[in-house]
Design a protein around this motif. Structure first.
Motif, short mmCIF file in Angstrom:
data_model
loop_
_atom_site.label_atom_id
_atom_site.label_comp_id
_atom_site.label_asym_id
_atom_site.label_seq_id
_atom_site.Cartn_x
_atom_site.Cartn_y
_atom_site.Cartn_z
N ALA A 37 -0.95 10.12 -10.37
CA ALA A 37 -1.83 9.50 -9.40
C ALA A 37 -1.46 8.05 -9.09
CB ALA A 37 -3.28 9.56 -9.89
N ASP A 38 -0.71 7.40 -9.98
CA ASP A 38 -0.39 5.99 -9.80
C ASP A 38 1.00 5.71 -9.25
OD1 ASP A 38 -2.88 5.06 -10.77
OD2 ASP A 38 -2.20 5.48 -12.81
N GLY A 39 1.88 6.70 -9.27
CA GLY A 39 3.23 6.43 -8.77
C GLY A 39 4.12 7.65 -8.87
N LEU A 40 5.34 7.51 -8.36
CA LEU A 40 6.29 8.61 -8.45
C LEU A 40 7.72 8.09 -8.40
CD1 LEU A 40 7.47 9.49 -5.31
CD2 LEU A 40 5.06 9.96 -5.13
N ARG A 41 8.64 8.95 -8.83
CA ARG A 41 10.07 8.67 -8.82
C ARG A 41 10.77 9.79 -8.07
NH1 ARG A 41 13.62 5.84 -12.21
NH2 ARG A 41 11.84 5.35 -13.52
N ARG A 48 1.28 2.35 -6.64
CA ARG A 48 0.14 1.72 -5.96
C ARG A 48 0.07 0.27 -6.38
NH1 ARG A 48 -2.35 3.91 -2.20
NH2 ARG A 48 -4.42 3.20 -2.65
N GLU A 49 -0.20 -0.59 -5.41
CA GLU A 49 -0.40 -2.01 -5.70
C GLU A 49 -1.55 -2.46 -4.81
OE1 GLU A 49 2.27 -6.04 -5.98
OE2 GLU A 49 3.25 -4.10 -6.11
N GLY A 50 -2.72 -2.57 -5.42
CA GLY A 50 -3.92 -2.86 -4.63
C GLY A 50 -4.20 -1.71 -3.70
N ALA A 51 -4.41 -2.03 -2.42
CA ALA A 51 -4.67 -0.99 -1.42
C ALA A 51 -3.38 -0.45 -0.80
CB ALA A 51 -5.56 -1.55 -0.31
N GLY A 52 -2.23 -1.02 -1.17
CA GLY A 52 -0.96 -0.60 -0.58
C GLY A 52 -0.04 0.06 -1.58
N TRP A 53 1.22 0.15 -1.22
CA TRP A 53 2.24 0.78 -2.05
C TRP A 53 3.46 -0.13 -2.15
CZ3 TRP A 53 2.22 5.38 -4.68
CH2 TRP A 53 1.13 6.21 -4.43
N PHE A 84 4.26 -2.31 0.98
CA PHE A 84 3.56 -1.97 2.21
C PHE A 84 2.07 -2.17 1.97
CE2 PHE A 84 7.46 0.49 2.44
CZ PHE A 84 7.88 0.21 3.72
N GLY A 85 1.48 -3.16 2.65
CA GLY A 85 0.05 -3.39 2.55
C GLY A 85 -0.71 -2.33 3.33
N ASN A 86 -1.97 -2.20 3.06
CA ASN A 86 -2.80 -1.23 3.76
C ASN A 86 -3.18 -1.74 5.15
OD1 ASN A 86 -4.09 1.27 3.86
ND2 ASN A 86 -6.04 0.39 3.23
N ASP A 87 -2.70 -2.94 5.50
CA ASP A 87 -3.04 -3.54 6.79
C ASP A 87 -1.86 -3.55 7.76
OD1 ASP A 87 -1.42 -5.32 5.53
OD2 ASP A 87 -2.81 -7.02 5.62
N GLY A 88 -0.80 -2.78 7.48
CA GLY A 88 0.35 -2.71 8.35
C GLY A 88 1.42 -3.75 8.05
N THR A 89 1.19 -4.60 7.06
CA THR A 89 2.19 -5.60 6.70
C THR A 89 3.16 -5.04 5.69
OG1 THR A 89 0.81 -6.46 4.90
CG2 THR A 89 0.56 -7.49 7.07
N CYS A 90 4.31 -5.70 5.58
CA CYS A 90 5.26 -5.34 4.53
C CYS A 90 5.94 -6.60 4.04
CB CYS A 90 6.27 -4.29 4.98
SG CYS A 90 7.41 -4.84 6.23
N LEU A 91 6.30 -6.60 2.77
CA LEU A 91 6.93 -7.74 2.14
C LEU A 91 8.19 -7.27 1.44
CD1 LEU A 91 6.95 -10.68 1.10
CD2 LEU A 91 5.55 -9.89 -0.80
#
Length: 123
Positions: A27-31, A64-69, A93-100
């Motif tokens: 549920a928290d991540g994958l490879r 998962r990192e906060g509301a994003g991935w 990838f933020g849940n608001d359409g941003t990416c870093l």
């Protein structure tokens, strides 16, 4: 082995189709360990405006990192008609359409890449 994994491009977020990989996760991540040479369609209308067919080698880890991935790779080869990249690093990838972007190195060959505006020069 997972064959034909896909997720659609939605809004400003990219999508992929045809991913063949060994998949492990919870549920928290994958490879994902990609099947070398298998064709993958990368679709990012907001960035490129058209699909690019590539093959992937190496692996990617997502969590998962906060509301994003966050997506990270210790080593990823991306090879296509307009692209030849060996990379490591990650992107969030933020849940608001941003990416870093979180690059930590890599190598690429200079080739023009068709994009929405015209082309990106990969230097």
């Amino acid at each position: 082995m997972t064959h034909g994994l896909h997720f659609a491009a939605v809004g400003n977020s990219p999508g992929m189709r045809g991913v063949d990989a060994q998949l492990r996760g919870d549920a928290d991540g994958l490879r994902l360990r990609f099947e070398p040479g298998a064709p993958v369609a990368f679709d990012w209308p907001a960035g490129f405006g058209m699909e690019h067919e590539v093959s992937l080698g190496g692996e990617a880890v997502l969590w998962r990192e906060g509301a994003g991935w966050t997506v990270h790779t210790p080593g990823l080869a991306i090879l296509g008609r307009q692209l030849d990249v060996n990379a490591r690093g990650g992107i969030g990838f933020g849940n608001d359409g941003t990416c870093l972007a979180r690059p930590s190195g890599g190598r690429h060959r200079r080739r023009p890449v068709t994009s929405r505006a015209s082309s990106w020069s990969t230097t």
